[in-house]
Scaffold this active site. Sequence first.
Site, PDB file in Angstrom:
ATOM      1  N   ASN A  10     -10.090  27.956 -62.314  1.00 46.84           N
ATOM      2  CA  ASN A  10      -9.252  26.950 -62.969  1.00 46.84           C
ATOM      3  C   ASN A  10     -10.082  25.855 -63.626  1.00 46.84           C
ATOM      4  O   ASN A  10      -9.759  25.392 -64.728  1.00 46.84           O
ATOM      5  CB  ASN A  10      -8.292  26.348 -61.944  1.00 46.84           C
ATOM      6  CG  ASN A  10      -7.274  25.402 -62.550  1.00 46.84           C
ATOM      7  OD1 ASN A  10      -6.545  25.759 -63.475  1.00 46.84           O
ATOM      8  ND2 ASN A  10      -7.219  24.177 -62.047  1.00 46.84           N
TER       9      ASN A  10
ATOM     10  N   CYS B  15      -6.724  17.328 -52.261  1.00 50.91           N
ATOM     11  CA  CYS B  15      -5.295  17.408 -51.925  1.00 50.91           C
ATOM     12  C   CYS B  15      -5.014  16.774 -50.572  1.00 50.91           C
ATOM     13  O   CYS B  15      -3.949  16.968 -49.993  1.00 50.91           O
ATOM     14  CB  CYS B  15      -4.814  18.861 -51.948  1.00 50.91           C
ATOM     15  SG  CYS B  15      -5.702  19.966 -50.829  1.00 50.91           S
TER      16      CYS B  15
END
Length: 467
Positions: free
Chosen positions: A303, A422
């Site tokens: 990504n 996260c």
Amino acid sequence: MPDDALHINAIDLDAQGIARRPDGKVVFIDGALPGEWVSAQVTKRKNQWEAATLTALHRESSLRVRPRCPHFGLHQGACGGCKMQHLEASAQVAVKQRVLEDNLWHLGKVKPELMLRPIEGPTWGYRYRARLSVRYVVKRGEVLIGFHERKSRYVADMRSCSVLLPQVSDLLLPLRALIESLQARETCPQIELAAGDDVTALVLRHLEPLSDADQQKLRDFGAAHGVQWWLQPKGPDTVHLLDEGGAQLAYALPDFGITMPFKPTDFTQVNPHINRVLVTRALRLLAAQKSERVIDWFCGLGNFTLPIASQAGEVLGVEGSDALVARAQQNYEKNRAAALEGSALAATQFVARNLFDMTAAQLVADGTADRWLVDPPREGAFALCKALAAIHQARIGAEDADPLPAGAVAWQPPRRIVYVSCNPATLARDAGLLVHQAGYRCTAAGVVNMFPHTAHVESMAVFERAD
């Protein structure tokens, strides 16, 4: 104002209002917002604090809004998927920014030199990934599909979902009817959603083989509603298409001319709108040059790696999963072949390695890189940061430092690290290591509102070599 009224002076990440009784005891109140005066029913008592639920609202906060979803709330059977729908969206982001700053300071003793503007996007219909529980309730004679009820293991009776992709929200009731019609309705515990830019895939977990009739019903449903069915008879490695062929799941990163194919059980970001902005900002902060080598730790499908390869001179992507490394390599080859004239991707290598068991010696063996991109799971990148700190401590002659590993004399740490997180707690822990033991400054940090209306805090931090 009733004598028992409590004034809410703050809110925590679980969207619980925080009040103090006259004796100083802290009370966490579900459903209450800062600035409000409320009455509450205590549900748990401890020596230093109490947990309670809002029962009456005497003075309302200007930040309180009407929840869009009828399944959100404090009532019995309420969906537990969201925690903050009653709080205005920009105020939710402010809460998350405060959580990030508090974690960095209290856990890591790190204060960023600059707080970045939060990355925000659509607050409704943003979830392109979700894991929905399925239960056939014999007593009710019906199937329930959705998230779990608030503070419960039961499945909420959801008929729509405002944070799911709208076309998937519209499928909740048709899916209930479909599963109820299957012979295997009692042995299908889960449906996983994975949507790309052009394909909506549903993965059906089934505990017994599906009959030909059940498989045909899935086909008919897929054709009628435009979804692609995948089946999962056992673990994630058993996931396969119901019928081969058809369009491929993929998402685009248009700023970099990259298209990322993926399988429905691969990790991809829940919110593709935010992911595009996240990747663009991360690479702008990384500022890789054509003359530089970059390492992307916890690279997943690529990504960040593939966009980095459009800017850097050489790239190494490191990931713990052999399967993801193979997929990343495939994605790289596909995008390299499709690259336009003048936008060729840099030489890129992918390797599989246990990044939770990283050592200083392995760090040196992976070679010098000018810049790092670090994007770990919730556990963070402690071993990686600790290995980097160990080399720095040895070089400055710190007491009790381990000796430098072989080859470390010529090895240089990265000048800049962009860390995508996260979990603000593990980011703060790792930031503390980088700043206090590895010779870095935290030059910037900010939140990424990947999951509006929930307690999830995604963030990004930038570290520069102090020298």
